[in-house]
Design an enzyme around this catalytic site. Sequence first.
Site, PDB file in Angstrom:
ATOM      1  CD  GLU A  93     -29.886  34.493 109.562  1.00 41.46           C
ATOM      2  OE1 GLU A  93     -30.002  33.393 109.003  1.00 41.46           O
ATOM      3  OE2 GLU A  93     -30.849  35.258 109.753  1.00 41.46           O
ATOM      4  CD  GLU A 161     -31.195  39.680 103.252  1.00 46.36           C
ATOM      5  OE1 GLU A 161     -32.374  39.348 103.168  1.00 46.36           O
ATOM      6  OE2 GLU A 161     -30.312  38.938 103.723  1.00 46.36           O
TER       7      GLU A 161
HETATM    8  C1  PEP Z   1     -33.309  36.699 105.446  1.00 43.37           C
HETATM    9  O1  PEP Z   1     -33.150  35.630 106.010  1.00 43.37           O
HETATM   10  O2  PEP Z   1     -32.634  36.982 104.447  1.00 43.37           O
HETATM   11  C2  PEP Z   1     -34.310  37.636 105.962  1.00 43.37           C
HETATM   12  C3  PEP Z   1     -34.432  38.795 105.401  1.00 43.37           C
HETATM   13  O3  PEP Z   1     -35.067  37.201 107.032  1.00 43.37           O
HETATM   14  P1  PEP Z   1     -36.417  37.900 107.598  1.00 43.37           P
HETATM   15  O4  PEP Z   1     -37.277  38.201 106.411  1.00 43.37           O
HETATM   16  O5  PEP Z   1     -37.007  36.903 108.520  1.00 43.37           O
HETATM   17  O6  PEP Z   1     -35.983  39.180 108.272  1.00 43.37           O
END
Ligand code: PEP
Length: 242
Positions: A93, A161
Amino acid sequence: MIVAGNWKMFKTSKELKEFFRLSKEFKVPTNVRCIVAPSPTLLTLANQLSEGTSIEVFAQNCHWEEQGAFTGETSAAQILDCGSKGTLIGHSERRQYFAESNETCFKRLQAARKADLEVIFCVGEQLKDREQGKTEAVLEEQLKDIVKEFRSDSKVTLAYEPVWAIGTGVTATVEQVRDTHNWIRSYLEKNDCAWKILYGGSVKPNNFKELASLPEVFGGLVGGASLEAASFQALLDCLTDL
Ligand code: PEP
């Protein structure tokens, strides 16, 4: 293993207090670390409330300068001053909405480690990268400089991620997580680096056990499902006996 909650721009002090009140009952499996990363406004209070609990409190980001005219930013010294010993860096983000680049993430990492803050460093590809078969090239670009400089630094943990799985409810399949973690592991090994790797992206109590059972997955960086104490406990339960 690690369960790290990224609380993004959620929670007021009242909600924070309620979480920590309930967290006193947490049953944490042996050898599991619980981390939460609240907004900067809550860091000091969270550190105070975490005393005597099994929860560690990290920041969500750290600026590369020690101090200066950087409105809205937080320095490593300020994070330490709030009582935290670690921080996230490079969250998607930040990269997506605040134009953080591989270069600025690297500078942030350097500043955090210089101040001896532990770092969870986030990497991950966007959907278009995956669709175009560019996942590994993107990850290599995100990793190459940091691996060179921090390969033997045990206070750096990586969080893989995939951007398309964050906050979307779309979790990567077990095969996608396994294959990408394997690729990252071999890339790190080629570079004499033994960082632990977390998975993040729509991790929930109903999918965490399967993902965390993969040998290359050392735990999770979790957004939405880490916000409520009951759901945090359910994530911890997934790691029992792993
Ligand atoms: C994050 O903010 O790193 C994340 C993985 O969010 P979420 O688990 O909501 O997808």
